[in-house]
Design a protein around this motif. Structure first.
Motif, PDB file in Angstrom:
ATOM      1  N   ALA A 145      37.770  25.840 -42.119  1.00 34.92           N
ATOM      2  CA  ALA A 145      38.134  27.055 -42.851  1.00 34.92           C
ATOM      3  C   ALA A 145      37.102  27.395 -43.918  1.00 34.92           C
ATOM      4  O   ALA A 145      36.740  28.568 -44.094  1.00 34.92           O
ATOM      5  CB  ALA A 145      39.519  26.873 -43.482  1.00 34.92           C
ATOM      6  N   LEU A 146      36.586  26.379 -44.634  1.00 38.40           N
ATOM      7  CA  LEU A 146      35.564  26.636 -45.655  1.00 38.40           C
ATOM      8  C   LEU A 146      34.276  27.158 -45.041  1.00 38.40           C
ATOM      9  O   LEU A 146      33.653  28.094 -45.576  1.00 38.40           O
ATOM     10  CB  LEU A 146      35.303  25.348 -46.443  1.00 38.40           C
ATOM     11  N   VAL A 147      33.862  26.566 -43.942  1.00 38.42           N
ATOM     12  CA  VAL A 147      32.629  27.029 -43.282  1.00 38.42           C
ATOM     13  C   VAL A 147      32.789  28.466 -42.793  1.00 38.42           C
ATOM     14  O   VAL A 147      31.887  29.303 -42.948  1.00 38.42           O
ATOM     15  CB  VAL A 147      32.269  26.089 -42.122  1.00 38.42           C
ATOM     16  N   LEU A 148      33.950  28.772 -42.230  1.00 38.88           N
ATOM     17  CA  LEU A 148      34.193  30.141 -41.760  1.00 38.88           C
ATOM     18  C   LEU A 148      34.206  31.120 -42.921  1.00 38.88           C
ATOM     19  O   LEU A 148      33.624  32.221 -42.829  1.00 38.88           O
ATOM     20  CB  LEU A 148      35.519  30.185 -41.005  1.00 38.88           C
ATOM     21  N   MET A 149      34.853  30.751 -44.035  1.00 44.74           N
ATOM     22  CA  MET A 149      34.848  31.626 -45.204  1.00 44.74           C
ATOM     23  C   MET A 149      33.438  31.822 -45.741  1.00 44.74           C
ATOM     24  O   MET A 149      33.078  32.931 -46.176  1.00 44.74           O
ATOM     25  CB  MET A 149      35.743  31.029 -46.290  1.00 44.74           C
ATOM     26  N   GLY A 150      32.616  30.768 -45.705  1.00 50.43           N
ATOM     27  CA  GLY A 150      31.237  30.900 -46.151  1.00 50.43           C
ATOM     28  C   GLY A 150      30.437  31.849 -45.279  1.00 50.43           C
ATOM     29  O   GLY A 150      29.645  32.668 -45.785  1.00 50.43           O
ATOM     30  N   GLU A 151      30.639  31.778 -43.978  1.00 51.14           N
ATOM     31  CA  GLU A 151      29.929  32.679 -43.066  1.00 51.14           C
ATOM     32  C   GLU A 151      30.361  34.122 -43.269  1.00 51.14           C
ATOM     33  O   GLU A 151      29.532  35.047 -43.235  1.00 51.14           O
ATOM     34  CB  GLU A 151      30.164  32.244 -41.615  1.00 51.14           C
ATOM     35  N   LEU A 152      31.651  34.331 -43.471  1.00 55.95           N
ATOM     36  CA  LEU A 152      32.130  35.692 -43.725  1.00 55.95           C
ATOM     37  C   LEU A 152      31.575  36.231 -45.044  1.00 55.95           C
ATOM     38  O   LEU A 152      31.208  37.414 -45.138  1.00 55.95           O
ATOM     39  CB  LEU A 152      33.662  35.702 -43.749  1.00 55.95           C
ATOM     40  N   LEU A 153      31.499  35.370 -46.067  1.00 60.73           N
ATOM     41  CA  LEU A 153      30.932  35.792 -47.347  1.00 60.73           C
ATOM     42  C   LEU A 153      29.462  36.145 -47.196  1.00 60.73           C
ATOM     43  O   LEU A 153      28.986  37.149 -47.761  1.00 60.73           O
ATOM     44  CB  LEU A 153      31.114  34.681 -48.380  1.00 60.73           C
ATOM     45  N   ALA A 154      28.720  35.346 -46.431  1.00 58.46           N
ATOM     46  CA  ALA A 154      27.302  35.656 -46.202  1.00 58.46           C
ATOM     47  C   ALA A 154      27.140  36.990 -45.498  1.00 58.46           C
ATOM     48  O   ALA A 154      26.257  37.803 -45.839  1.00 58.46           O
ATOM     49  CB  ALA A 154      26.664  34.531 -45.382  1.00 58.46           C
ATOM     50  N   LEU A 155      27.994  37.256 -44.511  1.00 57.43           N
ATOM     51  CA  LEU A 155      27.915  38.531 -43.797  1.00 57.43           C
ATOM     52  C   LEU A 155      28.218  39.702 -44.715  1.00 57.43           C
ATOM     53  O   LEU A 155      27.534  40.748 -44.668  1.00 57.43           O
ATOM     54  CB  LEU A 155      28.891  38.504 -42.620  1.00 57.43           C
ATOM     55  N   VAL A 156      29.219  39.542 -45.590  1.00 57.51           N
ATOM     56  CA  VAL A 156      29.567  40.616 -46.524  1.00 57.51           C
ATOM     57  C   VAL A 156      28.414  40.882 -47.493  1.00 57.51           C
ATOM     58  O   VAL A 156      28.070  42.041 -47.778  1.00 57.51           O
ATOM     59  CB  VAL A 156      30.857  40.245 -47.284  1.00 57.51           C
ATOM     60  N   LEU A 157      27.794  39.819 -48.003  1.00 54.54           N
ATOM     61  CA  LEU A 157      26.688  39.998 -48.960  1.00 54.54           C
ATOM     62  C   LEU A 157      25.494  40.690 -48.314  1.00 54.54           C
ATOM     63  O   LEU A 157      24.871  41.582 -48.916  1.00 54.54           O
ATOM     64  CB  LEU A 157      26.274  38.634 -49.518  1.00 54.54           C
ATOM     65  N   VAL A 158      25.165  40.297 -47.096  1.00 55.92           N
ATOM     66  CA  VAL A 158      24.023  40.922 -46.425  1.00 55.92           C
ATOM     67  C   VAL A 158      24.308  42.384 -46.128  1.00 55.92           C
ATOM     68  O   VAL A 158      23.446  43.255 -46.325  1.00 55.92           O
ATOM     69  CB  VAL A 158      23.685  40.142 -45.130  1.00 55.92           C
ATOM     70  N   LEU A 159      25.528  42.691 -45.661  1.00 57.26           N
ATOM     71  CA  LEU A 159      25.864  44.088 -45.380  1.00 57.26           C
ATOM     72  C   LEU A 159      25.910  44.920 -46.659  1.00 57.26           C
ATOM     73  O   LEU A 159      25.535  46.102 -46.662  1.00 57.26           O
ATOM     74  CB  LEU A 159      27.216  44.154 -44.670  1.00 57.26           C
ATOM     75  N   ALA A 160      26.362  44.305 -47.769  1.00 59.39           N
ATOM     76  CA  ALA A 160      26.432  45.043 -49.028  1.00 59.39           C
ATOM     77  C   ALA A 160      25.044  45.368 -49.562  1.00 59.39           C
ATOM     78  O   ALA A 160      24.838  46.419 -50.190  1.00 59.39           O
ATOM     79  CB  ALA A 160      27.216  44.238 -50.059  1.00 59.39           C
ATOM     80  N   VAL A 161      24.051  44.506 -49.344  1.00 56.97           N
ATOM     81  CA  VAL A 161      22.703  44.716 -49.873  1.00 56.97           C
ATOM     82  C   VAL A 161      21.851  45.560 -48.918  1.00 56.97           C
ATOM     83  O   VAL A 161      21.209  46.534 -49.320  1.00 56.97           O
ATOM     84  CB  VAL A 161      22.025  43.365 -50.149  1.00 56.97           C
ATOM     85  N   ASP A 162      21.824  45.195 -47.634  1.00 58.12           N
ATOM     86  CA  ASP A 162      20.926  45.839 -46.677  1.00 58.12           C
ATOM     87  C   ASP A 162      21.572  46.972 -45.892  1.00 58.12           C
ATOM     88  O   ASP A 162      20.868  47.857 -45.386  1.00 58.12           O
ATOM     89  CB  ASP A 162      20.385  44.803 -45.682  1.00 58.12           C
ATOM     90  N   GLY A 163      22.883  46.941 -45.764  1.00 53.78           N
ATOM     91  CA  GLY A 163      23.534  47.933 -44.931  1.00 53.78           C
ATOM     92  C   GLY A 163      23.426  47.568 -43.462  1.00 53.78           C
ATOM     93  O   GLY A 163      22.697  46.657 -43.063  1.00 53.78           O
ATOM     94  N   LEU A 164      24.123  48.319 -42.650  1.00 56.11           N
ATOM     95  CA  LEU A 164      24.139  48.017 -41.223  1.00 56.11           C
ATOM     96  C   LEU A 164      22.832  48.410 -40.543  1.00 56.11           C
ATOM     97  O   LEU A 164      22.379  47.733 -39.608  1.00 56.11           O
ATOM     98  CB  LEU A 164      25.318  48.742 -40.560  1.00 56.11           C
ATOM     99  N   ARG A 165      22.168  49.472 -40.991  1.00 55.86           N
ATOM    100  CA  ARG A 165      20.938  49.933 -40.343  1.00 55.86           C
ATOM    101  C   ARG A 165      19.796  48.951 -40.558  1.00 55.86           C
ATOM    102  O   ARG A 165      19.024  48.682 -39.632  1.00 55.86           O
ATOM    103  CB  ARG A 165      20.552  51.311 -40.888  1.00 55.86           C
ATOM    104  N   ALA A 166      19.677  48.391 -41.740  1.00 55.95           N
ATOM    105  CA  ALA A 166      18.588  47.447 -42.042  1.00 55.95           C
ATOM    106  C   ALA A 166      19.056  45.996 -41.942  1.00 55.95           C
ATOM    107  O   ALA A 166      18.463  45.111 -42.561  1.00 55.95           O
ATOM    108  CB  ALA A 166      18.028  47.733 -43.422  1.00 55.95           C
ATOM    109  N   PHE A 167      20.090  45.777 -41.173  1.00 58.01           N
ATOM    110  CA  PHE A 167      20.651  44.424 -41.062  1.00 58.01           C
ATOM    111  C   PHE A 167      19.617  43.464 -40.479  1.00 58.01           C
ATOM    112  O   PHE A 167      18.945  43.777 -39.485  1.00 58.01           O
ATOM    113  CB  PHE A 167      21.903  44.445 -40.179  1.00 58.01           C
ATOM    114  N   SER A 168      19.483  42.280 -41.103  1.00 50.21           N
ATOM    115  CA  SER A 168      18.496  41.286 -40.677  1.00 50.21           C
ATOM    116  C   SER A 168      19.196  39.956 -40.422  1.00 50.21           C
ATOM    117  O   SER A 168      19.847  39.404 -41.318  1.00 50.21           O
ATOM    118  CB  SER A 168      17.424  41.112 -41.761  1.00 50.21           C
ATOM    119  N   TRP A 169      19.034  39.472 -39.204  1.00 57.62           N
ATOM    120  CA  TRP A 169      19.612  38.166 -38.864  1.00 57.62           C
ATOM    121  C   TRP A 169      18.929  37.038 -39.637  1.00 57.62           C
ATOM    122  O   TRP A 169      19.554  36.032 -39.972  1.00 57.62           O
ATOM    123  CB  TRP A 169      19.489  37.924 -37.370  1.00 57.62           C
TER     124      TRP A 169
END
Length: 376
Positions: free
Chosen positions: A44-68
């Motif tokens: 559960a902690l690892v999954l929450m961490g991955e979701l948090l990372a995804l939210v932070l990247v989308l909040a900064v870069d947006g979906l168009r400039a999304f970088s794996w």
């Protein structure tokens, strides 16, 4: 006049009750946080961490400039904070349970914050070293503040979840104790009737019965949770020995127990009420007596129990009415322990009454109970 032999066991029972009451006062407080070392909690902690990372990247870069690649770097940083923090809180969990909630919460947050600042400082230093640029203190403070807020939210969620679990366990324990308390007086009254019938006939056997009752009550009062099956069998055999003093050769028993079942755990005081019903409403009502057969075996991921005893002819309605409360009590206790993962069936089959029970297999606990010491 009460003899010293009969007064001494009563004193033992009173002393045992006082010891159990003292143990309940000195028992450990419920845990402050969940067990973060368990597989489910880590997942559960690892999954929450991955979701948090995804939210932070989308909040900064947006979906168009999304970088794996950026997602991978942010995810790695978050996991470097989560996993050491979980390991540290797991080691501190027993100590935190002994502290007041505010102090335990502050220490938990301080431990996570220390890990967070270490990871964020190492990351900023490494980036400055690779880019040959000065250490960016403002970015370090901003990232640390964001991480501290997320850590506080996660810790608060974990605390609330654990407190809800503690409350549910306390309510379940109180319910089991209440159900169990209905069985003990019933057994006590029937045992006293057996004792009264022996006093005038055979005083020596009556004294032995008092001593057996003392040991039996010590065992029955010690635990209300899960206990090894071997202890339940010892308790059941002691009860049948007491009834044999009253019924003599009219009471016969046959034990069919598969090998290696003694360490499996079952709810305490499970066998004795079933055998008590078999004696009082079956064998004791027959002039010639009868045989009680107990069968225990391992089925497909379950423990199978069958108790079979003779009953008088033509009293199926009386049998059902007299057993209704006891059977309902046992079913409620099993439901409190196992939910809907058990099956219970009881009914008359010709001139015999059969109880069939299937319980999920429960692994033995590591602790040694007071009840085991009483039966030793």
């Amino acid at each position: 006049m009460t003899s010293p032999q009969s007064a001494r066991p009563a004193g033992i029972i009173a002393q045992q009750i006082r010891e159990i009451a003292a143990d309940s006062k000195d028992s450990a407080r419920p845990p402050f946080l969940p067990d973060l070392c368990s597989v489910s909690a880590l997942a559960a902690l690892v999954l929450m961490g991955e979701l948090l990372a995804l939210v932070l990247v989308l909040a900064v870069d947006g979906l168009r400039a999304f970088s794996w690649e950026r997602l991978g770097l942010v995810s790695m940083t978050i996991q470097w904070v989560i996993l050491p923090s979980a390991a540290l809180l797991c080691r501190l969990r027993p100590r935190l349970a002994q502290l007041p909630n505010r102090l335990a919460g502050g220490l938990s947050f301080a431990a996570v914050l220390a890990v967070l600042l270490t990871v964020m400082g190492a990351q900023q230093w490494w980036q400055a070293f690779l880019s040959h640029s000065p250490f960016d203190y403002w970015r370090f403070l901003g990232d640390s503040l964001l991480g501290a807020i997320c850590a506080g939210v996660v810790l608060r969620y974990a605390y609330v979840q654990q407190q809800l679990h503690n409350q549910q366990q306390a309510e379940l324990g109180a319910r089991i104790d209440a159900l169990q308390s209905r069985i003990r007086p019933h057994f006590l009254f029937n045992s006293m009737n057996s004792l009264a019938s022996l006093i005038a006939i055979d005083p020596e056997r009556a004294e032995r019965l008092v001593e057996d009752l003392s040991a039996l009550f010590r065992a029955s009062l010690a635990d209300s949770g899960m206990v090894p099956l071997g202890q339940e069998l010892a308790l059941a055999k002691r009860y049948l020995q007491i009834e044999e003093l009253r019924l003599g050769e009219r009471l016969r028993t046959r034990w069919d127990i598969a090998a290696g079942l003694e360490q499996l755990e079952v709810p305490s005081m499970l066998l004795q009420p079933l055998l008590e019903n078999a004696v009082l409403h079956g064998v004791a009502r027959l002039r010639e007596g009868g045989e009680i057969a107990l069968h225990l075996a391992i089925g497909v991921d379950c423990l199978e129990l069958t108790i079979d005893n003779p009953v008088p002819a033509g009293d199926s309605e009386a049998r059902r009415d007299s057993n209704g409360i006891a059977m309902e009590n046992i079913c409620q206790r099993l439901a409190a322990h196992f939910g809907n993962r058990f099956t219970f069936a009881a009914g008359r089959d010709g001139d015999r009454y059969r109880v069939q029970l299937r319980l999920p297999v429960t692994q033995p606990a590591t602790r040694k109970s007071r009840r085991e010491e009483a039966l030793a």
